[in-house]
Design an enzyme around this catalytic site. Structure first.
Site, PDB file in Angstrom:
ATOM      1  N   HIS A 295      -1.753  -2.339  -6.708  1.00 17.54           N
ATOM      2  CA  HIS A 295      -2.366  -2.007  -5.415  1.00 17.54           C
ATOM      3  C   HIS A 295      -3.890  -2.024  -5.524  1.00 17.54           C
ATOM      4  O   HIS A 295      -4.488  -1.115  -6.096  1.00 17.54           O
ATOM      5  CB  HIS A 295      -1.857  -0.620  -4.954  1.00 17.54           C
ATOM      6  CG  HIS A 295      -2.372  -0.220  -3.615  1.00 17.54           C
ATOM      7  ND1 HIS A 295      -2.617   1.089  -3.271  1.00 17.54           N
ATOM      8  CD2 HIS A 295      -2.692  -0.956  -2.527  1.00 17.54           C
ATOM      9  CE1 HIS A 295      -3.069   1.134  -2.039  1.00 17.54           C
ATOM     10  NE2 HIS A 295      -3.133  -0.090  -1.561  1.00 17.54           N
TER      11      HIS A 295
ATOM     12  N   GLU B 176      -4.260   0.643  -8.479  1.00 17.51           N
ATOM     13  CA  GLU B 176      -3.124   1.517  -8.795  1.00 17.51           C
ATOM     14  C   GLU B 176      -2.013   0.621  -9.327  1.00 17.51           C
ATOM     15  O   GLU B 176      -1.653  -0.370  -8.681  1.00 17.51           O
ATOM     16  CB  GLU B 176      -2.598   2.196  -7.527  1.00 17.51           C
ATOM     17  CG  GLU B 176      -3.401   3.377  -7.039  1.00 17.51           C
ATOM     18  CD  GLU B 176      -2.734   4.056  -5.847  1.00 17.51           C
ATOM     19  OE1 GLU B 176      -2.452   5.259  -5.950  1.00 17.51           O
ATOM     20  OE2 GLU B 176      -2.499   3.405  -4.816  1.00 17.51           O
TER      21      GLU B 176
ATOM     22  N   ASN C 185      -3.126   6.387  -0.986  1.00 18.03           N
ATOM     23  CA  ASN C 185      -2.852   6.575   0.440  1.00 18.03           C
ATOM     24  C   ASN C 185      -2.189   7.903   0.762  1.00 18.03           C
ATOM     25  O   ASN C 185      -2.247   8.354   1.891  1.00 18.03           O
ATOM     26  CB  ASN C 185      -2.031   5.402   0.971  1.00 18.03           C
ATOM     27  CG  ASN C 185      -2.933   4.202   1.196  1.00 18.03           C
ATOM     28  OD1 ASN C 185      -4.070   4.356   1.617  1.00 18.03           O
ATOM     29  ND2 ASN C 185      -2.438   3.008   0.907  1.00 18.03           N
TER      30      ASN C 185
ATOM     31  N   SER D  78       0.822  -1.215   0.000  1.00 10.96           N
ATOM     32  CA  SER D  78       0.000   0.000   0.000  1.00 10.96           C
ATOM     33  C   SER D  78       0.849   1.256   0.000  1.00 10.96           C
ATOM     34  O   SER D  78       0.339   2.338  -0.262  1.00 10.96           O
ATOM     35  CB  SER D  78      -0.937  -0.003   1.200  1.00 10.96           C
ATOM     36  OG  SER D  78      -0.207  -0.205   2.385  1.00 10.96           O
TER      37      SER D  78
HETATM   38  N1  CAA Z   1     -16.127  -8.679   0.372  1.00  7.36           N
HETATM   39  C1  CAA Z   1     -16.963  -8.840  -0.657  1.00  7.36           C
HETATM   40  N2  CAA Z   1     -18.088  -8.095  -0.839  1.00  7.36           N
HETATM   41  C2  CAA Z   1     -18.354  -7.174   0.102  1.00  7.36           C
HETATM   42  C3  CAA Z   1     -17.528  -6.956   1.215  1.00  7.36           C
HETATM   43  C4  CAA Z   1     -16.366  -7.759   1.335  1.00  7.36           C
HETATM   44  N3  CAA Z   1     -15.512  -7.622   2.351  1.00  7.36           N
HETATM   45  N4  CAA Z   1     -18.061  -5.957   1.961  1.00  7.36           N
HETATM   46  C5  CAA Z   1     -19.184  -5.568   1.343  1.00  7.36           C
HETATM   47  N5  CAA Z   1     -19.360  -6.291   0.224  1.00  7.36           N
HETATM   48  C6  CAA Z   1     -20.439  -6.180  -0.736  1.00  7.36           C
HETATM   49  C7  CAA Z   1     -21.716  -6.623  -0.058  1.00  7.36           C
HETATM   50  O1  CAA Z   1     -21.872  -8.013  -0.198  1.00  7.36           O
HETATM   51  C8  CAA Z   1     -22.775  -5.846  -0.819  1.00  7.36           C
HETATM   52  O2  CAA Z   1     -23.113  -6.548  -1.992  1.00  7.36           O
HETATM   53  P1  CAA Z   1     -24.655  -6.703  -2.407  1.00  7.36           P
HETATM   54  O3  CAA Z   1     -25.001  -5.365  -2.999  1.00  7.36           O
HETATM   55  O4  CAA Z   1     -24.658  -7.788  -3.388  1.00  7.36           O
HETATM   56  O5  CAA Z   1     -25.403  -6.980  -1.151  1.00  7.36           O
HETATM   57  C9  CAA Z   1     -22.054  -4.557  -1.231  1.00  7.36           C
HETATM   58  O6  CAA Z   1     -20.653  -4.803  -1.080  1.00  7.36           O
HETATM   59  C10 CAA Z   1     -22.445  -3.402  -0.358  1.00  7.36           C
HETATM   60  O7  CAA Z   1     -22.230  -3.784   0.995  1.00  7.36           O
HETATM   61  P2  CAA Z   1     -23.166  -3.408   2.199  1.00  7.36           P
HETATM   62  O8  CAA Z   1     -24.568  -3.159   1.710  1.00  7.36           O
HETATM   63  O9  CAA Z   1     -22.986  -4.416   3.284  1.00  7.36           O
HETATM   64  O10 CAA Z   1     -22.573  -2.098   2.828  1.00  7.36           O
HETATM   65  P3  CAA Z   1     -22.235  -0.717   2.141  1.00  7.36           P
HETATM   66  O11 CAA Z   1     -23.198  -0.303   1.119  1.00  7.36           O
HETATM   67  O12 CAA Z   1     -21.927   0.188   3.273  1.00  7.36           O
HETATM   68  O13 CAA Z   1     -20.868  -0.989   1.353  1.00  7.36           O
HETATM   69  C11 CAA Z   1     -18.517  -0.881   1.384  1.00  7.36           C
HETATM   70  C12 CAA Z   1     -19.749  -1.504   2.025  1.00  7.36           C
HETATM   71  C13 CAA Z   1     -18.411  -1.316  -0.067  1.00  7.36           C
HETATM   72  C14 CAA Z   1     -17.312  -1.396   2.168  1.00  7.36           C
HETATM   73  C15 CAA Z   1     -18.657   0.691   1.460  1.00  7.36           C
HETATM   74  O14 CAA Z   1     -18.942   1.068   2.776  1.00  7.36           O
HETATM   75  C16 CAA Z   1     -17.417   1.413   1.008  1.00  7.36           C
HETATM   76  O15 CAA Z   1     -17.204   1.594  -0.167  1.00  7.36           O
HETATM   77  N6  CAA Z   1     -16.592   1.878   1.979  1.00  7.36           N
HETATM   78  C17 CAA Z   1     -15.349   2.536   1.691  1.00  7.36           C
HETATM   79  C18 CAA Z   1     -14.293   1.511   1.347  1.00  7.36           C
HETATM   80  C19 CAA Z   1     -12.982   2.145   1.012  1.00  7.36           C
HETATM   81  O16 CAA Z   1     -12.769   3.331   1.061  1.00  7.36           O
HETATM   82  N7  CAA Z   1     -12.025   1.281   0.676  1.00  7.36           N
HETATM   83  C20 CAA Z   1     -10.682   1.688   0.427  1.00  7.36           C
HETATM   84  C21 CAA Z   1      -9.910   1.519   1.682  1.00  7.36           C
HETATM   85  S1  CAA Z   1      -8.258   2.069   1.493  1.00  7.36           S
HETATM   86  C22 CAA Z   1      -7.469   0.784   0.801  1.00  7.36           C
HETATM   87  O17 CAA Z   1      -7.959  -0.283   0.610  1.00  7.36           O
HETATM   88  C23 CAA Z   1      -6.064   1.083   0.427  1.00  7.36           C
HETATM   89  C24 CAA Z   1      -5.063   0.801   1.429  1.00  7.36           C
HETATM   90  O18 CAA Z   1      -3.968   0.511   1.041  1.00  7.36           O
HETATM   91  C25 CAA Z   1      -5.287   0.961   2.899  1.00  7.36           C
END
Ligand code: CAA
Length: 282
Positions: A140, A152, A190, A119
């Site tokens: 990434h 990325e 990040n 990351s």
């Molecule tokens: N694995 C697979 N599918 C998942 C999942 C997981 N861990 N978490 C959620 N989903 C799916 C759910 O199954 C759901 O699918 P359906 O529509 O078929 O039901 C869909 O995603 C939406 O989930 P929820 O309805 O439970 O919840 P939500 O609408 O709040 O979405 C989320 C969850 C997609 C995580 C959303 O909250 C989100 O986009 N959050 C921000 C995530 C983000 O910013 N990620 C980047 C992090 S930084 C990074 O990764 C880089 C790094 O290096 C640190």
């Protein structure tokens, strides 16, 4: 450069997500980790995700079986012998990554591309642990991998255009959007996300607002799917701190100084969702 067989190293949340999307896209995938139980845990989370996709009508039971059939498990890096691409998603530790890459360089065929899902660690430095820096690249993915569209793609200093093109093509085949990024601390995602999260922690630390209100401001005011403190718990507070430290060290600028409250939570073992407590309790 044709990629068909892929090995994913690390069967945690990121590694298993990467293995899942590769298998869904038709690649033969070997999921590797140190212990069989870690691989089993990763495979069972893939199984759960695919079963949910069938339930939701996004995939047929047949397609699920085909994807599952393309997955195999491994606890031996020597299984990299027959693969075209390795995607490493092990812990964020430079020494460990260098050791893995040096071993892979010995084991994998000459044509094999070695990618890392780091990351924020420098791709060029990881590549220098091998005799094929031209075939080392950053890939990434974002968490949760099956949902997030971005990858990325980070070039190391020596990465060739041919290798970049092969990884860009594969990313498209995974139904993700590739974005080309140069090798600088935190890359793009990040470098922008973590200072925002760190600032949210400072806002809490200075008593400007409650954690719930800070999250509400960003969710309702900026249309972010999660507030920054909820997102920090989701990513892991140890990961957030590690990336801030990488930015602080890499740029030497005080604006990247990790908030003392973030350090305190990490020292307490309050790492977010994965430990049941971070800014919130789970
Ligand atoms: N694995 C697979 N599918 C998942 C999942 C997981 N861990 N978490 C959620 N989903 C799916 C759910 O199954 C759901 O699918 P359906 O529509 O078929 O039901 C869909 O995603 C939406 O989930 P929820 O309805 O439970 O919840 P939500 O609408 O709040 O979405 C989320 C969850 C997609 C995580 C959303 O909250 C989100 O986009 N959050 C921000 C995530 C983000 O910013 N990620 C980047 C992090 S930084 C990074 O990764 C880089 C790094 O290096 C640190």
């Amino acid at each position: 450069m044709s990629i068909q067989k892929v090995m994913v190293i690390g069967a945690g949340q990121m590694g298993s997500g990467i293995a899942q999307v590769c298998a869904q896209a038709g690649y033969d995938v070997t999921l590797n980790d140190l212990k069989g139980e870690f691989v089993e845990r990763g495979l069972s989370s893939i199984e759960k995700n695919l079963a949910r996709a069938v339930e939701k009508g996004r995939m047929s039971a047949d397609e699920k079986d085909q994807a599952t059939g393309r997955l195999s498990s491994s606890t031996d890096l020597h299984d990299a012998k027959g693969v075209d691409l390795v995607i490493e998603a092990a812990v964020e530790n430079m020494d460990i990554k260098k050791t893995i890459f040096a071993q892979l360089d010995e084991i994998a065929p000459e044509h094999t591309i070695l990618a890392t899902n780091t990351s924020s660690l420098p791709i060029t430095e990881i590549a220098a642990a091998t005799n094929r820096p031209q075939q080392v690249i950053g890939m990434h993915f974002m968490n949760p991998v099956p949902v997030m569209k971005l990858v990325e793609i980070i070039r190391g200093l020596a990465t060739t255009d041919e290798v970049y093109a092969a990884i860009e093509d594969m990313t498209n085949k995974l139904h993700k959007t590739p974005v080309e990024v140069e090798d600088f601390p935190g890359f793009v995602a990040n470098r922008i996300l973590m200072p925002m999260i760190n600032e949210a922690v400072y806002t809490l630390y200075e008593g400007v607002a409650s954690k719930e209100d800070i999250d509400s401001v960003m969710k309702l005011g900026m249309n972010h799917p999660m507030g920054p403190l909820t997102l920090a718990d989701f990513i892991g507070l140890d990961t957030c701190l590690y990336i801030m430290e990488t930015l602080h060290e890499g740029f030497g600028d005080d604006k990247y100084r990790p908030c003392p409250l973030l350090r305190k939570y990490v020292k307490a073992g309050w790492l977010g969702r994965k430990t049941g407590r971070g800014f919130y309790e789970y």
